[in-house]
Structure formats: structure tokens, C-alpha cells
Write a protein that holds these residues in place. Structure first.
Motif, PDB file in Angstrom:
ATOM      1  N   GLY A   1     -33.599  81.572  42.159  1.00 53.05           N
ATOM      2  CA  GLY A   1     -34.443  80.394  42.027  1.00 53.05           C
ATOM      3  C   GLY A   1     -34.758  79.983  40.607  1.00 53.05           C
ATOM      4  N   THR A   2     -33.966  80.408  39.630  1.00 53.81           N
ATOM      5  CA  THR A   2     -34.191  79.986  38.253  1.00 53.81           C
ATOM      6  C   THR A   2     -33.450  78.680  37.981  1.00 53.81           C
ATOM      7  N   ASP A   3     -33.724  78.101  36.826  1.00 53.17           N
ATOM      8  CA  ASP A   3     -33.054  76.870  36.396  1.00 53.17           C
ATOM      9  C   ASP A   3     -32.701  77.029  34.918  1.00 53.17           C
ATOM     10  N   LEU A   4     -31.781  77.936  34.641  1.00 46.74           N
ATOM     11  CA  LEU A   4     -31.453  78.317  33.278  1.00 46.74           C
ATOM     12  C   LEU A   4     -30.192  77.615  32.802  1.00 46.74           C
ATOM     13  N   VAL A   5     -30.173  77.284  31.529  1.00 38.12           N
ATOM     14  CA  VAL A   5     -28.986  76.749  30.869  1.00 38.12           C
ATOM     15  C   VAL A   5     -28.677  77.646  29.679  1.00 38.12           C
ATOM     16  N   ALA A   6     -27.429  77.614  29.247  1.00 37.55           N
ATOM     17  CA  ALA A   6     -27.023  78.447  28.119  1.00 37.55           C
ATOM     18  C   ALA A   6     -27.769  78.029  26.859  1.00 37.55           C
ATOM     19  N   ALA A   7     -28.162  79.013  26.079  1.00 36.57           N
ATOM     20  CA  ALA A   7     -28.878  78.738  24.834  1.00 36.57           C
ATOM     21  C   ALA A   7     -27.962  77.997  23.856  1.00 36.57           C
ATOM     22  N   ASP A   8     -28.516  77.007  23.192  1.00 37.03           N
ATOM     23  CA  ASP A   8     -27.745  76.183  22.256  1.00 37.03           C
ATOM     24  C   ASP A   8     -27.909  76.741  20.842  1.00 37.03           C
ATOM     25  N   ASP A   9     -27.413  77.965  20.638  1.00 43.21           N
ATOM     26  CA  ASP A   9     -27.524  78.586  19.319  1.00 43.21           C
ATOM     27  C   ASP A   9     -26.161  78.924  18.725  1.00 43.21           C
ATOM     28  N   LEU A  10     -25.098  78.352  19.305  1.00 42.78           N
ATOM     29  CA  LEU A  10     -23.748  78.594  18.816  1.00 42.78           C
ATOM     30  C   LEU A  10     -23.256  77.337  18.119  1.00 42.78           C
ATOM     31  N   PRO A  11     -22.715  77.448  16.902  1.00 42.39           N
ATOM     32  CA  PRO A  11     -22.203  76.256  16.216  1.00 42.39           C
ATOM     33  C   PRO A  11     -21.165  75.533  17.053  1.00 42.39           C
ATOM     34  N   ALA A  12     -21.159  74.211  16.948  1.00 43.52           N
ATOM     35  CA  ALA A  12     -20.247  73.403  17.763  1.00 43.52           C
ATOM     36  C   ALA A  12     -18.791  73.723  17.454  1.00 43.52           C
ATOM     37  N   ALA A  13     -18.480  74.008  16.198  1.00 37.97           N
ATOM     38  CA  ALA A  13     -17.095  74.308  15.830  1.00 37.97           C
ATOM     39  C   ALA A  13     -16.621  75.585  16.501  1.00 37.97           C
TER      40      ALA A  13
ATOM     41  N   TYR B   1     -20.139  84.007  16.914  1.00 41.71           N
ATOM     42  CA  TYR B   1     -20.541  84.684  18.146  1.00 41.71           C
ATOM     43  C   TYR B   1     -21.453  85.872  17.854  1.00 41.71           C
ATOM     44  N   LEU B   2     -21.120  86.626  16.824  1.00 38.62           N
ATOM     45  CA  LEU B   2     -21.917  87.808  16.509  1.00 38.62           C
ATOM     46  C   LEU B   2     -23.272  87.453  15.913  1.00 38.62           C
ATOM     47  N   SER B   3     -23.368  86.299  15.271  1.00 36.07           N
ATOM     48  CA  SER B   3     -24.641  85.901  14.667  1.00 36.07           C
ATOM     49  C   SER B   3     -25.546  85.147  15.639  1.00 36.07           C
ATOM     50  N   ALA B   4     -25.019  84.759  16.810  1.00 31.44           N
ATOM     51  CA  ALA B   4     -25.827  84.019  17.783  1.00 31.44           C
ATOM     52  C   ALA B   4     -26.771  84.978  18.505  1.00 31.44           C
ATOM     53  N   PRO B   5     -28.071  84.697  18.531  1.00 37.65           N
ATOM     54  CA  PRO B   5     -29.004  85.586  19.246  1.00 37.65           C
ATOM     55  C   PRO B   5     -28.703  85.689  20.738  1.00 37.65           C
ATOM     56  N   SER B   6     -28.147  84.625  21.329  1.00 41.66           N
ATOM     57  CA  SER B   6     -27.867  84.665  22.765  1.00 41.66           C
ATOM     58  C   SER B   6     -26.820  85.717  23.108  1.00 41.66           C
ATOM     59  N   THR B   7     -25.914  86.023  22.168  1.00 41.52           N
ATOM     60  CA  THR B   7     -24.916  87.062  22.423  1.00 41.52           C
ATOM     61  C   THR B   7     -25.587  88.408  22.641  1.00 41.52           C
ATOM     62  N   TRP B   8     -26.533  88.735  21.795  1.00 36.79           N
ATOM     63  CA  TRP B   8     -27.191  90.039  21.885  1.00 36.79           C
ATOM     64  C   TRP B   8     -28.201  90.079  23.026  1.00 36.79           C
ATOM     65  N   ARG B   9     -28.815  88.940  23.335  1.00 43.15           N
ATOM     66  CA  ARG B   9     -29.697  88.923  24.501  1.00 43.15           C
ATOM     67  C   ARG B   9     -28.898  89.118  25.783  1.00 43.15           C
ATOM     68  N   GLY B  10     -27.715  88.479  25.860  1.00 36.97           N
ATOM     69  CA  GLY B  10     -26.866  88.672  27.029  1.00 36.97           C
ATOM     70  C   GLY B  10     -26.389  90.107  27.155  1.00 36.97           C
ATOM     71  N   LEU B  11     -26.035  90.718  26.019  1.00 36.24           N
ATOM     72  CA  LEU B  11     -25.629  92.122  26.044  1.00 36.24           C
ATOM     73  C   LEU B  11     -26.787  93.010  26.489  1.00 36.24           C
ATOM     74  N   GLY B  12     -27.992  92.667  26.052  1.00 31.96           N
ATOM     75  CA  GLY B  12     -29.159  93.428  26.490  1.00 31.96           C
ATOM     76  C   GLY B  12     -29.389  93.308  27.985  1.00 31.96           C
TER      77      GLY B  12
ATOM     78  N   GLU C   1     -32.306  79.229  28.473  1.00 38.14           N
ATOM     79  CA  GLU C   1     -33.510  78.431  28.346  1.00 38.14           C
ATOM     80  C   GLU C   1     -33.729  77.663  29.634  1.00 38.14           C
ATOM     81  N   SER C   2     -34.996  77.433  29.950  1.00 38.69           N
ATOM     82  CA  SER C   2     -35.329  76.683  31.154  1.00 38.69           C
ATOM     83  C   SER C   2     -34.947  75.228  30.975  1.00 38.69           C
ATOM     84  N   ASP C   3     -34.459  74.619  32.064  1.00 33.92           N
ATOM     85  CA  ASP C   3     -34.026  73.222  32.028  1.00 33.92           C
ATOM     86  C   ASP C   3     -35.130  72.273  32.462  1.00 33.92           C
ATOM     87  N   GLU C   4     -36.382  72.735  32.457  1.00 31.23           N
ATOM     88  CA  GLU C   4     -37.499  71.905  32.883  1.00 31.23           C
ATOM     89  C   GLU C   4     -38.059  71.155  31.692  1.00 31.23           C
TER      90      GLU C   4
END
Length: 277
Positions: A85-97, A112-123, A214-217
Motif C-alpha cells: 500500500g505504499t506510493d513510492l517513486v525512485a529517488a531523483d538523486d542520479l545525474p541525468a547523464a 551510481y556509487l555517489s548516489a545516496p539511493s544506491t546505498w539506501r537500496g543496498l541497506g 520518495e512518496s508520490d503524494e
């Protein structure tokens, strides 16, 4: 008219009629095979990465494992949205290039290694191990309870509940009263198992909200409503003030409190009679 409460809103037993309970149960069932996949992949990556790190091949394997954890995090985010029942979208912390693959390989890996979402996903993938371990408890309780609920149609029946001092703990169900008692115990076990399912899946949901995106609300609509209400209130206040001013201006034409109207000032009774004449 008497309004009936929905079955899912009933305390304790409402969990049986709540569809969210079975979606969470499915989430825990899927978590078991996924745990074997994650554990095998992590074991392979760590073993070969550490062994071959002296020739730089292992470093590449470790980096690939970290980057691949983003794929696992995306799968877990999709499962959380569908089943928890969540409404999550991928974190926008990765450079567009780097996200589009237009930059070089080294720059992409660095992004990829500098993006915080990578390490949160690994956690999250690492913590999912404990969710799977806890998931075995409600699954085992539900399996045992279903067998007991079916006792009235399958007795004589002798379920085994582990071992005590090296001897199997067996409950011999040979008569109808014993089968009815076993069915009652099974119903209680089902309720306990379903509540455990909601508890463990609820913890996994909190983990997903904290680590997988991140929540999409959005609260823009609420802000707009609040502004509209405030403006309406100001207009009502202004109208009230105008109304009070108009009433104040017309107050001279209203009759006296006793119901008499005077065209002019009343004559002084002690004045000169000639003046009155």
C-alpha cells in the motif's frame, strides 16, 4: 436506519475479512524465495570479490554488486507499492547523464556509487534478510492452524508439534469433541498468524518508505483549499462589517425602544406657555 460496520473494521477478527492482510501475506511468501536469490548473489559477490580483489577483478565484482542492488531495490519498491500500500517513486538523486547512459563508464559508475539511493537500496536488501527470518513465524503458525481447523473432517488425526526431551510431541485426535477443540485452537492460531503477518509486513513497509524512494503524494491541493477558505473568510468578515455599517447608518430611522417615533425634539414641559402657544 441501522448502519452495519464492515467486517474488516471489527476488532481482532476483522483481520480475516481485510484484503490487505492477504496482500501482506503474499508479500511475505514472495520474500522467502527472494531471500535465497539475494543471499546467493551477495555470497557470490563477497566471496569472489574479496578473493580476486588483489588483481582488481574482485573490486569490479564488488562495484557491480553494489550497482546491481539498485535493480533489487527497484523490484522491492514495486512489490511494496503493489502489496504493502505504499506510493513510492525512485529517488531523483542520479545525474541525468548517468541515468541515460550518455556519459562514460567511469563517470556512470562514480555517479551510481555517489548516489545516496544506491546505498539506501543496498541497506534495504540487507535488512530484508531479517524480514524473511521473521516471516517464517506467521507462515508456520498459519500452516499448523489450517491443519487443526480441518481436524473435524480428517480425524482420527495425530498432529506433531516438535519434540520434547527427544520424543515427538503428538496430539492424538480420535473423537468428535477432540476434533472440535482442535478446530477452535486452529481458529485462534489463524488469528494470531494473520496478526503476526500484519505486524511483520508493517515493519517492512516502514523500511520501504524510509529506504526505497520518495512518496508520490503532494500537498498542493490542500494548500490551495486553505487559501480559498481564508479568502472566503475575509470576504465574509468584510460583508459583515459592511452590513454593520449599513445598519448603523439606518439606525436613525428605526423607532424608539418604546415604539414611538418623533418628528422633532419634544417640547420642554417647564418652558414658557407663550412659547408653547
Amino acid at each position: 436506519m441501522v448502519s452495519l460496520r464492515p467486517l474488516a473494521a471489527l476488532p481482532v477478527v476483522g483481520v480475516v475479512a481485510d484484503g490487505r492482510t492477504y496482500r501482506r501475506l503474499l508479500y511475505l511468501l514472495i520474500a522467502v524465495p527472494l531471500w535465497f536469490v539475494y543471499s546467493g548473489f551477495v555470497t557470490f559477490a563477497l566471496a569472489f570479490g574479496i578473493v580476486f580483489s588483489v588483481v582488481l577483478v574482485g573490486v569490479g565484482i564488488l562495484i557491480a554488486a553494489v550497482v546491481a542492488s539498485r535493480i533489487a531495490a527497484g523490484l522491492e519498491r514495486w512489490l511494496a507499492n503493489r502489496l504493502l500500500g505504499t506510493d513510492l517513486v525512485a529517488a531523483d538523486d542520479l545525474p541525468a547523464a548517468a541515468d541515460g547512459g550518455s556519459s562514460g563508464a567511469v563517470a556512470t559508475v562514480r555517479a551510481y556509487l555517489s548516489a545516496p539511493s544506491t546505498w539506501r537500496g543496498l541497506g534495504f536488501v540487507s535488512l530484508k534478510f531479517w524480514v524473511t527470518v521473521l516471516a517464517f513465524a506467521p507462515l508456520a503458525v498459519l500452516a499448523r492452524s489450517l491443519a487443526l481447523v480441518a481436524a473435524p473432517i480428517r480425524y482420527p488425526y495425530a498432529p506433531q508439534f516438535g519434540e520434547v526431551n527427544g520424543e515427538p510431541a503428538v496430539w492424538a485426535i480420535d473423537t468428535a469433541p477432540e476434533a472440535a477443540l482442535a478446530a477452535g485452537v486452529g481458529v485462534v492460531g489463524l488469528l494470531v498468524g494473520l496478526h503476526l503477518t500484519n505486524l511483520i509486513a508493517g515493519g517492512a513497509r516502514l523500511m520501504a518508505v524510509a529506504l526505497l524512494g520518495e512518496s508520490d503524494e503532494s500537498d498542493d491541493g490542500d494548500d490551495a483549499d486553505r487559501v480559498t477558505v481564508e479568502r472566503d473568510g475575509d470576504r465574509e468578515t468584510t460583508d459583515d462589517r459592511d452590513g454593520s455599517d449599513e445598519r448603523g447608518a439606518d439606525s436613525d430611522d428605526e423607532p424608539d425602544a418604546d415604539g414611538f417615533e418623533f418628528d422633532g425634539e419634544p417640547a420642554d414641559p417647564d418652558g414658557d406657555p407663550a412659547d408653547r402657544g
